[in-house]
Design a protein around this motif. Sequence first.
Motif, PDB file in Angstrom:
ATOM      1  N   TYR B  36      46.033  55.638  40.989  1.00 55.87           N
ATOM      2  CA  TYR B  36      46.010  54.197  40.787  1.00 55.87           C
ATOM      3  C   TYR B  36      45.952  53.908  39.296  1.00 55.87           C
ATOM      4  O   TYR B  36      45.395  54.678  38.516  1.00 55.87           O
ATOM      5  N   LYS B  38      44.840  50.803  36.493  1.00 56.23           N
ATOM      6  CA  LYS B  38      44.036  49.590  36.438  1.00 56.23           C
ATOM      7  C   LYS B  38      44.082  48.986  35.030  1.00 56.23           C
ATOM      8  O   LYS B  38      43.729  49.638  34.052  1.00 56.23           O
ATOM      9  N   GLU B  42      41.686  43.258  36.296  1.00 54.82           N
ATOM     10  CA  GLU B  42      42.497  43.308  37.508  1.00 54.82           C
ATOM     11  C   GLU B  42      41.993  44.441  38.402  1.00 54.82           C
ATOM     12  O   GLU B  42      41.262  45.330  37.963  1.00 54.82           O
ATOM     13  N   GLY B  43      42.405  44.390  39.672  1.00 51.85           N
ATOM     14  CA  GLY B  43      42.072  45.492  40.555  1.00 51.85           C
ATOM     15  C   GLY B  43      43.002  46.675  40.352  1.00 51.85           C
ATOM     16  O   GLY B  43      44.082  46.540  39.777  1.00 51.85           O
ATOM     17  N   PRO B  44      42.590  47.859  40.818  1.00 50.84           N
ATOM     18  CA  PRO B  44      43.486  49.027  40.737  1.00 50.84           C
ATOM     19  C   PRO B  44      44.740  48.789  41.565  1.00 50.84           C
ATOM     20  O   PRO B  44      44.679  48.190  42.648  1.00 50.84           O
TER      21      PRO B  44
END
Lengths: 116, 112
Positions: B36, B38, B42-44
């Motif tokens: 992921y 990030k 923000e979110g992953p």
Amino acid sequence: DAGVIQSPRHEVTEMGQEVTLRCKPISGHNSLFWYRQTMMRGLELLIYFNNNVPIDDSGMPEDRFSAKMPNASFSTLKIQPSEPRDSAVYFCASSFPGRSGNQPQHFGDGTRLSIL
Amino acid sequence: DQQVKQNSPSLSVQEGRISILNCDYTNSMFDYFLWYKKYPAEGPTFLISISSIKDKNEDGRFTVFLNKSAKHLSLHIVPSQPGDSAVYFCAARSSGNTPLVFGKGTRLSVIA
């Protein structure tokens, strides 16, 4: 398409107050996860639900933490009473039903919680 | 006890060069590995994955390599671009729709 929606984005409150974090998963996703991110521990799983049923809450740090998923489109994470060490970014994620282990979880943008 | 470890907290790379992010795991039951990315506030977001039946998976500039015997995987980004500057998380799971176990992340800075 709307992604995972979390509210509020930021929360600042005093120690001892009740805090409620909210999450709306992606429509059609049947698994929902709550994570907490801190510098010391990174991203740690708190609890997850399959089909609105809590499956594993072993990551919930204390009885002060509780989570519910009353229906497929809404979940809450509640902290009562809150303490300064609960300050962190809380993420909600959801995923589509599937047998493939490659199925990604989709994250919201998180709630940054500060307990004074 | 950390089951997924990213031992480099940060990495700096020049634009155009290769970025290599490493990840080690201890649980031999892990069969699926996801990366992921990030950005701040923000979110992953999901980048690329690999299952244990493969040793390589490629998607554009991103390639993930898996060495199951060494319990090690790496993410290669080539060529690196300034927009790749972010925190990269390695995650693993044993099967199906079980939760992911995350490493602590590596902050990549791509310098123009």
